[in-house]
Design an enzyme around this catalytic site. Structure first.
Site, PDB file in Angstrom:
ATOM      1  N   ARG A 124       6.700  -5.470   8.014  1.00 57.87           N
ATOM      2  CA  ARG A 124       6.285  -6.214   6.815  1.00 57.87           C
ATOM      3  C   ARG A 124       7.152  -7.471   6.669  1.00 57.87           C
ATOM      4  O   ARG A 124       6.661  -8.526   6.293  1.00 57.87           O
ATOM      5  CB  ARG A 124       6.351  -5.309   5.579  1.00 57.87           C
ATOM      6  CG  ARG A 124       5.252  -4.226   5.603  1.00 57.87           C
ATOM      7  CD  ARG A 124       5.168  -3.469   4.298  1.00 57.87           C
ATOM      8  NE  ARG A 124       6.164  -2.425   4.185  1.00 57.87           N
ATOM      9  CZ  ARG A 124       5.948  -1.128   4.417  1.00 57.87           C
ATOM     10  NH1 ARG A 124       4.738  -0.705   4.753  1.00 57.87           N
ATOM     11  NH2 ARG A 124       6.920  -0.239   4.285  1.00 57.87           N
ATOM     12  N   PHE A 176      -6.644  -1.599   6.417  1.00 54.74           N
ATOM     13  CA  PHE A 176      -5.959  -0.318   6.210  1.00 54.74           C
ATOM     14  C   PHE A 176      -4.694  -0.565   5.375  1.00 54.74           C
ATOM     15  O   PHE A 176      -3.583  -0.259   5.782  1.00 54.74           O
ATOM     16  CB  PHE A 176      -5.593   0.343   7.553  1.00 54.74           C
ATOM     17  CG  PHE A 176      -6.753   0.469   8.511  1.00 54.74           C
ATOM     18  CD1 PHE A 176      -7.644   1.534   8.412  1.00 54.74           C
ATOM     19  CD2 PHE A 176      -6.975  -0.494   9.497  1.00 54.74           C
ATOM     20  CE1 PHE A 176      -8.713   1.659   9.310  1.00 54.74           C
ATOM     21  CE2 PHE A 176      -8.043  -0.381  10.385  1.00 54.74           C
ATOM     22  CZ  PHE A 176      -8.913   0.689  10.295  1.00 54.74           C
ATOM     23  N   ASP A 233      -9.124  -0.785   2.189  1.00 55.21           N
ATOM     24  CA  ASP A 233      -8.755   0.601   2.467  1.00 55.21           C
ATOM     25  C   ASP A 233      -9.890   1.507   2.006  1.00 55.21           C
ATOM     26  O   ASP A 233     -10.670   1.139   1.123  1.00 55.21           O
ATOM     27  CB  ASP A 233      -7.454   0.976   1.751  1.00 55.21           C
ATOM     28  CG  ASP A 233      -6.757   2.170   2.410  1.00 55.21           C
ATOM     29  OD1 ASP A 233      -5.802   1.954   3.177  1.00 55.21           O
ATOM     30  OD2 ASP A 233      -7.193   3.309   2.175  1.00 55.21           O
ATOM     31  N   ASP A 291      -3.596  -2.038  10.666  1.00 57.94           N
ATOM     32  CA  ASP A 291      -2.659  -0.903  10.773  1.00 57.94           C
ATOM     33  C   ASP A 291      -3.397   0.402  10.489  1.00 57.94           C
ATOM     34  O   ASP A 291      -3.205   1.023   9.440  1.00 57.94           O
ATOM     35  CB  ASP A 291      -1.505  -1.124   9.771  1.00 57.94           C
ATOM     36  CG  ASP A 291      -0.467  -0.014   9.838  1.00 57.94           C
ATOM     37  OD1 ASP A 291      -0.349   0.630  10.891  1.00 57.94           O
ATOM     38  OD2 ASP A 291       0.235   0.194   8.826  1.00 57.94           O
ATOM     39  N   CYS A 316      -0.333   3.937  15.707  1.00 53.29           N
ATOM     40  CA  CYS A 316       0.720   4.926  15.428  1.00 53.29           C
ATOM     41  C   CYS A 316       0.407   6.242  16.122  1.00 53.29           C
ATOM     42  O   CYS A 316       0.949   7.285  15.757  1.00 53.29           O
ATOM     43  CB  CYS A 316       0.923   5.109  13.933  1.00 53.29           C
ATOM     44  SG  CYS A 316      -0.533   5.715  13.082  1.00 53.29           S
TER      45      CYS A 316
HETATM   46  N1  SAH Z   1      -0.371  -0.642   6.408  1.00 52.15           N
HETATM   47  C1  SAH Z   1      -0.083   0.378   5.418  1.00 52.15           C
HETATM   48  C2  SAH Z   1      -0.253   1.777   5.978  1.00 52.15           C
HETATM   49  C3  SAH Z   1      -1.641   2.082   6.508  1.00 52.15           C
HETATM   50  S1  SAH Z   1      -1.985   3.770   6.678  1.00 52.15           S
HETATM   51  C4  SAH Z   1       1.307   0.140   4.823  1.00 52.15           C
HETATM   52  O1  SAH Z   1       2.042  -0.735   5.317  1.00 52.15           O
HETATM   53  O2  SAH Z   1       1.652   0.814   3.859  1.00 52.15           O
HETATM   54  C5  SAH Z   1      -3.658   3.843   7.033  1.00 52.15           C
HETATM   55  C6  SAH Z   1      -4.581   3.632   5.859  1.00 52.15           C
HETATM   56  O3  SAH Z   1      -5.904   3.568   6.390  1.00 52.15           O
HETATM   57  C7  SAH Z   1      -4.624   4.737   4.803  1.00 52.15           C
HETATM   58  O4  SAH Z   1      -4.316   4.161   3.555  1.00 52.15           O
HETATM   59  C8  SAH Z   1      -6.094   5.251   4.812  1.00 52.15           C
HETATM   60  O5  SAH Z   1      -6.585   5.499   3.497  1.00 52.15           O
HETATM   61  C9  SAH Z   1      -6.816   4.110   5.444  1.00 52.15           C
HETATM   62  N2  SAH Z   1      -8.051   4.409   6.196  1.00 52.15           N
HETATM   63  C10 SAH Z   1      -8.260   5.375   7.115  1.00 52.15           C
HETATM   64  N3  SAH Z   1      -9.467   5.236   7.707  1.00 52.15           N
HETATM   65  C11 SAH Z   1     -10.060   4.138   7.159  1.00 52.15           C
HETATM   66  C12 SAH Z   1     -11.280   3.461   7.371  1.00 52.15           C
HETATM   67  N4  SAH Z   1     -12.160   3.874   8.286  1.00 52.15           N
HETATM   68  N5  SAH Z   1     -11.528   2.359   6.636  1.00 52.15           N
HETATM   69  C13 SAH Z   1     -10.637   1.931   5.717  1.00 52.15           C
HETATM   70  N6  SAH Z   1      -9.465   2.508   5.487  1.00 52.15           N
HETATM   71  C14 SAH Z   1      -9.150   3.615   6.196  1.00 52.15           C
END
Ligand code: SAH
Length: 403
Positions: free
Chosen positions: A209, A233, A255, A307, A347
């Protein structure tokens, strides 16, 4: 002490200090150890190799705690926890958030401890830790007397492989507030340690970040026009909020989770600029679908963070996961303005950094764009990887510039 005799041809990883002993490496179990009890790992000749805790229900039947012939008592746990905390000394500051203990990679297999301001969140991943968690909590508040409470978030799927059910709740001290406010890289975030993902926040991304913020600052200087930023995401808005500045036109967080986006909005409010705050959008959608819609609509962005959650949970899911990553990255490349950057992550531990780079290369080739890697990314330093435990390196990422 009960003994676990290792097959002669499977001794090498133990000698090289890999912390896991799989059932297939065990020749004989002597002394009928109780689940979670401490066992000695010995060679077929009876020589001491290591000491760890036992779980016959898990495929990983022993997790090694030490390769020395030393007692595993309160003093040992205190010493190991202190050793881990000492490597994070520079991270201690008011309202800081960081991973205090990173399991196998801090030689405390199965134990995760995250610090959020005045509270700790403990995750017991294994039976051996689960049975000792109250003692560990006591040691944690002894060595960190300023901590107000220790909350347990042992509701992670891998516990099933250890024969454990999810458990959450207060382990010691005060109940944490509904939201704990923390500071990361000059930003404020609200953390919901009860309902948030993992222990509440993706602490492993803290360094990325900060790196995202530096790229956006660079793009601000390179581009005359205000930037358009897409945070895919987004969870609770970590990346979007980290890059916020006055020369951004818009930031879009996407998200699937309504709760995550609601907290993202609250986090954004906490960090609003006094004037000229960029347009902030919070879209609840499936990223895969939304990217297609954006392509149809001819949307363009200057900086995209992608992500996604873990796509490959084991080696058998690698091919399917690779197709998912490729699809995502392909669409991201199509949406970038010339000179724009894609910060892209995986990840999935089952996807190596090398394979991930190949997948992103495939996506770039299919998009018809030209691009270069500007930076290789990994988890923050409070998520160290023991050199003897390469499995600990799950997070990988790339910053790709397209022309
Ligand atoms: N970048 C974030 C962490 C991401 S974790 C940070 O820095 O805090 C992954 C996220 O993807 C989760 O919040 C989950 O709700 C979301 N997610 C999972 N599958 C998804 C999809 N198909 N479309 C949109 N969001 C999704």
């Amino acid at each position: 002490m009960p003994q676990i005799v290792i097959r002669h041809d499977r001794e090498k990883p133990v000698l090289q200090q890999h912390p896991w002993i799989f059932s297939g490496a065990i020749q004989e179990v002597r002394g009928n150890p109780a689940p979670a009890s401490i066992v000695d790992v010995v060679s077929t000749k009876g020589h001491f190799l290591a000491r760890g805790y036992w779980n016959p229900k898990s495929q990983i039947q022993v997790r090694i705690l030490t390769w020395q012939d030393e007692p595993i008592n309160d003093d040992w746990w205190r010493r190991m926890i202190l050793q881990s905390l000492q490597s994070r000394v520079s991270l201690f500051s008011e309202n800081a958030a960081f991973r205090a203990v990173n399991a196998e990679s801090d030689w405390l297999p199965g134990l995760v401890v995250d610090r959020y301001a005045d509270f700790l969140v403990l995750q017991a991943l294994t039976l051996g830790i689960d049975q000792r968690k109250h003692d560990i909590a006591r040691i944690l508040h002894e060595v960190l007397p300023d901590v107000k409470g220790i909350y347990e978030r042992s509701d992670i799927d891998v516990r099933g492989k250890e024969g454990l059910k999810p458990e959450t709740g207060l382990l010691w001290g005060e109940e944490p507030p509904e939201y704990i406010q923390i500071q990361e890289n000059n930003c404020q975030f609200l953390i919901d340690v009860r309902r948030g993902h993992k222990t509440g926040f993706y602490l492993d991304q803290s360094i990325n970040r900060a790196i995202a913020e530096s790229y956006v600052a660079k793009l601000n200087n390179l581009f005359e026009r205000p930037l358009r930023i897409l945070n895919l995401f987004s969870y609770t808005g970590g990346f979007a909020i980290s890059v916020l500045n006055r020369r951004i036109a818009s930031i879009t967080c996407v998200d699937a989770s309504r709760d995550a986006l609601e907290l993202a909005e609250r986090n954004a409010e906490l960090n609003l600029l006094a004037e000229n705050t960029p347009e902030l959008e919070f879209i609840q959608a499936d990223v895969f679908q939304l990217l297609r819609d954006y392509a149809d609509q001819g949307e363009k962005f200057d900086f995209i963070v992608c992500d996604p959650p873990k796509f490959a949970h084991n080696a058998g899911q690698v091919d399917k996961a690779a197709r998912g990553y490729k699809d995502l990255n392909l669409h991201c490349f199509k949406l970038l303005n010339p000179g724009g950057r894609l910060m892209t992550f995986s990840c999935s531990g089952a996807i190596s950094a090398d394979l991930f780079q190949k997948i992103v290369f495939g996506a770039l080739a299919d998009s018809g764009r030209q691009g270069q890697i500007e930076q290789y990314l990994s988890a923050a330093p409070d998520h160290p990887v023991a050199l003897t435990f390469p499995e600990g390196a799950y997070l990988k990422g790339l910053v790709v510039r397209v022309i």
